[in-house]
Design an enzyme around this catalytic site. Structure first.
Site, PDB file in Angstrom:
ATOM      1  CD  GLU A 141      -2.649   1.501   2.431  1.00 14.45           C
ATOM      2  OE1 GLU A 141      -3.614   2.279   2.368  1.00 14.45           O
ATOM      3  OE2 GLU A 141      -2.288   0.946   3.489  1.00 14.45           O
TER       4      GLU A 141
ATOM      5  CG  ASP B 253      -1.404  15.936  -3.714  1.00 11.56           C
ATOM      6  OD1 ASP B 253      -2.169  16.447  -4.557  1.00 11.56           O
ATOM      7  OD2 ASP B 253      -0.710  16.606  -2.922  1.00 11.56           O
TER       8      ASP B 253
ATOM      9  CG  ASP C  76     -11.429  13.034  -3.212  1.00 11.48           C
ATOM     10  OD1 ASP C  76     -10.272  12.545  -3.235  1.00 11.48           O
ATOM     11  OD2 ASP C  76     -11.646  14.237  -2.991  1.00 11.48           O
TER      12      ASP C  76
ATOM     13  CB  THR D 193      -8.647   5.288   3.762  1.00 12.17           C
ATOM     14  OG1 THR D 193      -9.326   6.410   3.186  1.00 12.17           O
ATOM     15  CG2 THR D 193      -8.347   4.266   2.676  1.00 12.17           C
ATOM     16  CD  GLU D 194      -6.378   6.136   8.663  1.00  7.13           C
ATOM     17  OE1 GLU D 194      -5.476   5.830   9.449  1.00  7.13           O
ATOM     18  OE2 GLU D 194      -6.362   5.843   7.451  1.00  7.13           O
TER      19      GLU D 194
END
Length: 640
Positions: free
Chosen positions: A470, A544, A578, A617-618
């Site tokens: 990951e 990012d 996203d 995920t967080e």
């Protein structure tokens, strides 16, 4: 008293010593230790080749986790030669002969090095070694401690001498509950003794590919016959083995005697049974007809490879009252093992094998033949053997992790750590940087250590399971859940921030998750620590998007060029974002790549068929709480 008696005994015995014994002692007392460095060492002492093999996994894990020099001392010649061969490619591992507990030579070693830990394998209790190391305030432990049925009565008579020596040992990692009870009864402090299981369960042996095994069968010139390997046979066992063999059809028998000086007697037995044979050395000289009934092995160091191609595997020293040899070697190669009733040297292992029904205990020819018929007719026991090793593979790793924590002086190590990252002395610091030291079993930050893992991650994890990476693991919420769901896979998480690394390690430690490692590495540095075809999966979650400077994105053509090397065929890349533009750009990029294809994608993960098994995920949880935004998801397969 001990040294006085030792000196008197040597003085009186020396005139009667055979030349072989004089050579043995002189070789050990005339060693030159000038190449030992004034650096931190872990000293691991082994008696013979058995302990050298037994401790291999332990040595490798100390070597990779502690980052210290390793000094291995061995008592016997064969053990020394085996260790030298085994570690010849490791610059920080030095092998010496054990200097027969000579006080002067032991101090010569101790005065040259900074000893952090002395590891005594099994029950190698040498008074001068223990006393002198204790005088230097270095920690001493016993690993795989064992008190045999034969030794225990003798030790009890010497309890008045043993007690003070045993109490200088900081910790005893014993093989079994009975060994734990015995060492405590001899004077060890109860709170410093633990039954951790047998280190033999934690073995990591040579592995052979299907091609290598096929070529080996060709070398043995055995055609399509099945292979019956009788390993480490002792006097009185070969007769039984030959009687069993005569009852079998379409087999070749390979006899590997424990001691090669018995070869002439075995040859006579074979002739008396009107069977034909060829010696292993004759195979190397291409003098076999390929029709011999038996291969008689007259060479050391080939038994494991023979087990790997066997159909039937017997371990000797068990049909006669010797006590048994290594029952785990055939099992490591996923072979159901056959052994006799004399297992006092391997009693715990034998019991576990029988409990799991991955081996047969026999007493005579009839039972032996019946066991072979059962193995031939019943389904393979691979799954149960795999489970057996999986449950026990962490013994060495857990010992090393615990001792590494104890060894490290946090203040000194922290100072070195600051220099490692920032190349200078500073008084202000990031508290989480220092906390990395609390999790050596999970976190790696040293580039040299990580580079050493390249192509050797299976050794680090103690298995050959698939490896997933990951990139940008954050605080570990995603990877720890993934590792929990997939205990038969290994996971490597990359993260740069100290706090996130520590939090991720804490999550795994709290849940006792063992199949995860965290590296302080960038995603662009994958080839530094991963070899060709070493990983099967990669996860990149919410990287990012680098709006306006898209060339800085992690998912670009250069990443796939790296995956061409490090990822296996049919490997998978999983991507969540996203950012709608990033999502569409990746879909378009994959269309231009010959070696990859998108096998699934959605612009609304949480309302798709993948939602049920999705691990958030967080960032994903936070984003869903604050925004009503779709999450994009892509699965990319390496097809070449």
């Amino acid at each position: 008293m001990y040294n006085l008696l030792r000196k008197i005994a040597l003085t009186l015995y020396r005139p009667f010593m055979k030349e072989k014994m004089k050579t043995f002692i002189n070789k050990r007392l005339s060693q030159d230790f000038s190449d030992l460095k004034d650096e931190e060492y872990i000293w691991i002492h082994c008696s013979s080749v058995g302990e050298v093999n037994l401790s291999e996994d332990l040595v490798k894990k100390f070597y990779s986790i502690s980052r210290k020099n390793i000094l291995i001392s061995v008592f016997t010649d064969t053990g020394y030669e085996n260790a030298v061969k085994k570690y010849s490619d490791k610059k920080k591992i030095k092998v010496i002969y054990f200097p027969v507990d000579d006080k002067k030579k032991i101090n010569e070693i101790l005065n040259k090095i900074k000893l952090k830990l002395l590891v005594l394998v099994e029950t190698e209790l040498w008074p001068n070694l223990i006393n002198e190391v204790n005088e230097k305030n270095s920690r001493i432990i016993v690993v795989n401690g064992r008190i045999s049925d034969r030794s225990y009565p003798r030790y009890k008579k010497l309890k008045f001498l043993l007690k003070s020596m045993l109490q200088k040992i900081a910790f005893f990692y014993m093989q079994s509950e009975i060994d734990k009870e015995r060492i405590v009864s001899l004077g060890a402090i109860k709170e410093k003794v633990e039954n951790v299981g047998n280190l033999k369960f934690s073995i990591s042996l040579e592995k052979y590919s299907d091609i290598e095994k096929k070529e080996y069968r060709k070398f043995l010139n055995i055609g399509d016959r099945k292979v019956f390997v009788a390993g480490s046979t002792r006097t009185g066992e070969d007769e039984i083995i030959l009687d069993v063999f005569k009852r079998l059809k379409n087999y070749v028998l390979i006899i590997v005697p424990r001691h090669l000086d018995r070869l002439p007697k075995i040859e006579n037995l074979i002739k008396e049974n009107n069977l034909t044979y060829v010696k292993y050395s004759d195979l190397e000289n291409n003098t076999s007809t390929g029709k011999e009934n038996i291969i008689l092995v007259d060479k050391m160091g080939v038994l494991r490879k023979l087990y790997s191609i066997s159909d039937i595997a017997f371990v000797g020293g068990t049909l006669v009252n010797i006590g048994g040899h290594n029952l785990l070697e055939p099992l490591f190669y996923r072979k159901t093992v056959i052994f006799g009733k004399y297992t006092q040297n391997v009693v715990d292992i034998a019991k576990e094998i029988l409990r799991r029904k991955i081996g047969f205990q026999v007493e005579n020819v009839e039972e032996f033949v019946k066991a072979i018929e059962t193995i031939e007719n019943e389904k393979n026991s691979d799954e149960e053997i795999n489970s057996f090793f999986e449950e026990n593979r962490l013994i060495a790793l857990n010992i090393v992790k615990k001792e590494n924590l104890i060894m490290n002086n946090i203040k000194e190590e922290a100072k070195d750590l600051w220099k490692h990252f920032f190349h200078s002395e500073k008084s202000n610091y990031n508290m989480y940087m220092y906390k990395l030291l609390d999790y050596p079993e999970y976190i790696m930050y040293d580039n040299d250590v990580m580079k050493e893992k390249k192509s050797k991650w299976s050794e680090y994890f103690g298995n050959s399971d698939q490896i997933a990476v990951e990139i940008g693991t954050g605080s570990g919420n995603f990877i720890y859940q993934l590792a929990e769901r997939n205990p038969n896979k290994n996971f490597i998480g990359l993260e740069l921030r100290f706090k996130r690394l520590v939090l991720a390690a804490q999550k795994c430690k709290k849940r006792n998750i063992k199949n995860v490692a965290f590296l302080r590495k960038r995603g662009e540095e994958l080839e530094d620590f991963l070899a060709n075809n070493e990983i099967s999966e990669m996860y990149i979650n919410f990287p990012d998007p680098w709006e306006g400077t898209e060339k800085n994105r992690i998912i670009q053509e250069r990443l796939f060029k790296t995956l061409d090397k490090i990822m296996k065929k049919d490997g998978m890349l999983y991507f969540k974002t996203d950012h709608d533009v990033y999502y569409n750009d990746v879909l378009e990029l994959v269309k231009t790549l010959d070696n990859y294809e998108v096998i699934y994608h959605t612009s609304d993960l949480h309302n798709s068929e993948k939602a049920e098994n999705n691990i958030k995920t967080e960032f994903e949880q936070l984003f869903l709480h604050k925004h009503n935004k779709n999450i994009n998801y892509i699965e990319i397969k390496k097809i070449v």
